[in-house]
Structures are given as C-alpha cells and as structure tokens.
Design an enzyme around this catalytic site. Sequence first.
Site, short mmCIF file in Angstrom:
data_model
loop_
_atom_site.label_atom_id
_atom_site.label_comp_id
_atom_site.label_asym_id
_atom_site.label_seq_id
_atom_site.Cartn_x
_atom_site.Cartn_y
_atom_site.Cartn_z
N THR A 221 -14.92 16.50 31.25
CA THR A 221 -15.35 16.87 29.91
C THR A 221 -16.74 17.48 30.02
O THR A 221 -17.44 17.21 30.97
CB THR A 221 -15.44 15.60 29.03
N ARG A 249 -1.44 13.00 24.23
CA ARG A 249 -2.53 12.03 24.36
C ARG A 249 -3.85 12.68 23.93
O ARG A 249 -4.19 13.78 24.34
CB ARG A 249 -2.63 11.56 25.80
N VAL A 250 -4.60 11.98 23.09
CA VAL A 250 -5.93 12.44 22.70
C VAL A 250 -6.92 11.36 23.14
O VAL A 250 -6.71 10.18 22.88
CB VAL A 250 -6.02 12.66 21.18
N GLY A 251 -7.97 11.77 23.81
CA GLY A 251 -8.98 10.81 24.26
C GLY A 251 -10.10 10.68 23.25
O GLY A 251 -9.90 10.82 22.03
N THR A 272 -18.62 11.37 28.60
CA THR A 272 -17.55 11.81 29.50
C THR A 272 -17.02 10.55 30.18
O THR A 272 -17.67 9.52 30.18
CB THR A 272 -18.04 12.82 30.55
N1 GLY Z 1 -13.47 11.62 27.97
C1 GLY Z 1 -12.43 12.55 28.02
C2 GLY Z 1 -11.10 11.97 27.82
O1 GLY Z 1 -10.89 10.79 28.07
O2 GLY Z 1 -10.22 12.69 27.40
#
Ligand code: GLY
Length: 372
Positions: A221, A249-251, A272
């Site tokens: 990221t 999937r969304v982080g 990140t």
């Molecule tokens: N920090 C980025 C993710 O987990 O998608």
Amino acid sequence: MPHPLDRRTFLQTSAAAGVATALPSTLPQSQAPSVKRSGPRPMVISSANGNRFKNGGRLTCVAQAFTLMEQGSDVLDALIQGVNIVELDPEDDSVGYGGLPNAEGVVQLDSCCMHGPTRRAGGVACLEGVRTPSKVAKAVMEQTDHHLLVGHDAQTFARQVGFPIEADLNTEHSRKLWLEWKRRTDANHWLDPKQQSQLGFEAGLHMVREGLIDPEHYYGTINCNGVNKEGELCGVTTTSGLAWKIPGRVGDSPILGAGLYVDGQAGAAGSTGRGEANLYGLCSFLIVEMMRRGMKPKDAGMEALRRIQANTVRKSLLNSRGLPNFNVNFYILNAHGDHAGVSLYTSSFAVCDANGPRTEPTEALFPGKPSE
Ligand code: GLY
C-alpha cells in the site's frame, strides 16, 4: 555522511525538477530518529515506497508532493499527484497498475482520501480497470454526496466522470507471480474450521520468504500525509490490497478511520500492512484521537500497535514467540509537522521537508521479524 540540504538549495533543486534524484534517499539507522520536529512546514510523510519509485520521472512521491505544496498547491492535490507516481509505476507491485491481483488474477484496487480544511472525504473499494484509484476517490469526494463507492458501481462512476477503463491492470510481472502462486496452491482461501490453516495465505508467505515478493508488498500500500505552511492537513491511501485475496476482499486502506484518518486540527495517520488487524481497532482514528488528547505522534502510534497485539489472539496469526506474525505500519503527522513512522517490526518510511526527501527506519514495537 549525507549533508542535509539547506532549505533554499532543496527548493531550488526540486523546482528545477530532477536534482532531487541526487539527494541521499536513505540515512544510516543511527542518524535517523523516527520522531522529530521538522521545523518549518510543509512536511510530507509516507510509506517507504513513497521515496523509492519514480515511474521513469525524476521525483519520488514525497518529493513531488512537497514541491507542489511549496508552490502553493492544495495539500490533497499535491499528495495525490505524489501517489499517482507510485500507482502508475509498473515496478511497484503493491499499488495501482501492476498491483498483485486477487485469487482470480484480477487487480482490484482500494483508496481513500481526506481533506482536513474542508472536512471532506471520498473512497473507492474493489475498483477494477483504473490505474489511479486515488483520483477516483477524490472524484467521489468532490462530485458526490457519498464517501465510499465499491466494485462494479465504482467503476461505472469512474467511467461516468471521465476515467478511461482498461480491461486488465496486470503487468507481466504481476501476472507471472500470480501464476506461480496458482501453481503452488488450489487457492482455497476459506479457513478450515478444524485446522484454522490458510493454505493460500501460507503459500503467499513462502513466496515472501523466498524473496519473490517484497515483504512490504504482500499487503502493500502507499499512505501519504502532508501539512502545508498554513498547517492544513490532508492524506491519501491507495493499494491493490492483499496479494491473492478472495475477490471482493476489502482491507483497511479505503476505510475512513482505518487506512487513513485526518482531522484538520489534531493530525493525520495512515497505515500499511495487514488490513484486517487494523480494521479491528480502526487504528488511524484511534491515533488521531490520542493526539487530540495531547499524545505525541510516536506515543499514539505505539499505543495503537499495542492494541493490535492485544487483539491478535488467533493461533494462525501468532509466531513462535506468541507475537503477531505480520507487520502493520503507521505514518503519523500533526499540524506542527511533528511526525513518526511506527511499526510492529522494523520497517522504514519516507519523509520530505525543507531538507529533502529521505527514507528512515520506523520505531518498532518488537525486535526481529514477524516470522521469527
Ligand atoms: N493494508 C492494505 C490491505 O490490507 O489491504
């Protein structure tokens, strides 16, 4: 030993567009405290890739953003032009074009941005076909009454406001790594309720250990935050998310309060690393709130990392020491330009102020590596 450039010299060189490449990009650890008062603003802080990739140009993300802020640009415009360099650079396989794809080989991108002075924000998640999701996030902020658009409809919105849509954002490099991962696993990402093992996740971590994937790029990221001379704060986070994720999937990156939080008075923080760990505690919001109550950036960041450790109890997420087997980093800035880069395990972050762009070690909560 690198000599810090005086402010006038850096501004002249960055204005001349390019001499910043000659600046030292890495300080020896002993000379690089992770927290300090930067002196006169502007100040830009980002993840380490913000002072690494140039997309064939002459400035890195933090140098570009700093230069534009010095020239009077809106802080968020400057930061987004900075992260665009990384999003567009095919060499960074964690962000934008060429980001490592999901389990089906499709690049899905997440981003959000926050504008401190106007208290506005926008984000996109699971966006396909646009190399610069940060720009679409800004369009959501500017052209809608909403804060987050997702999936196919985020793409429809992007098309409607004028972004060209591409069929595939893979590069040869990202596609080859995905094929390698496919070869190693049946890609069954669903947790086995008995074993709590994650075959696909483990295969990915093996590829990190074998040096095929940069450890910082597995959840890779870029987060970039800045403050200008007037003390105006903004931030942006953009990512291709976890490599080989389940489609959809969304982080943490596009979620306000998790991957990014900006308060015009208190400060800005972004992250990140393993998004799931950060989402559980909305740690960027937590950090900014702790700064509002008087904590320094580094202390607030370390407290959030301790919260993540306390919430990490699942066996499959612990190493042989009983500590988290992943990394999370926070990039933190207040309105004075005080800043900190902190992480569970040693990592690095980028800054740019009047002394030029540079990469510094984070303050780590734990010694060693996540895998040890
Ligand atoms: N920090 C980025 C993710 O987990 O998608």
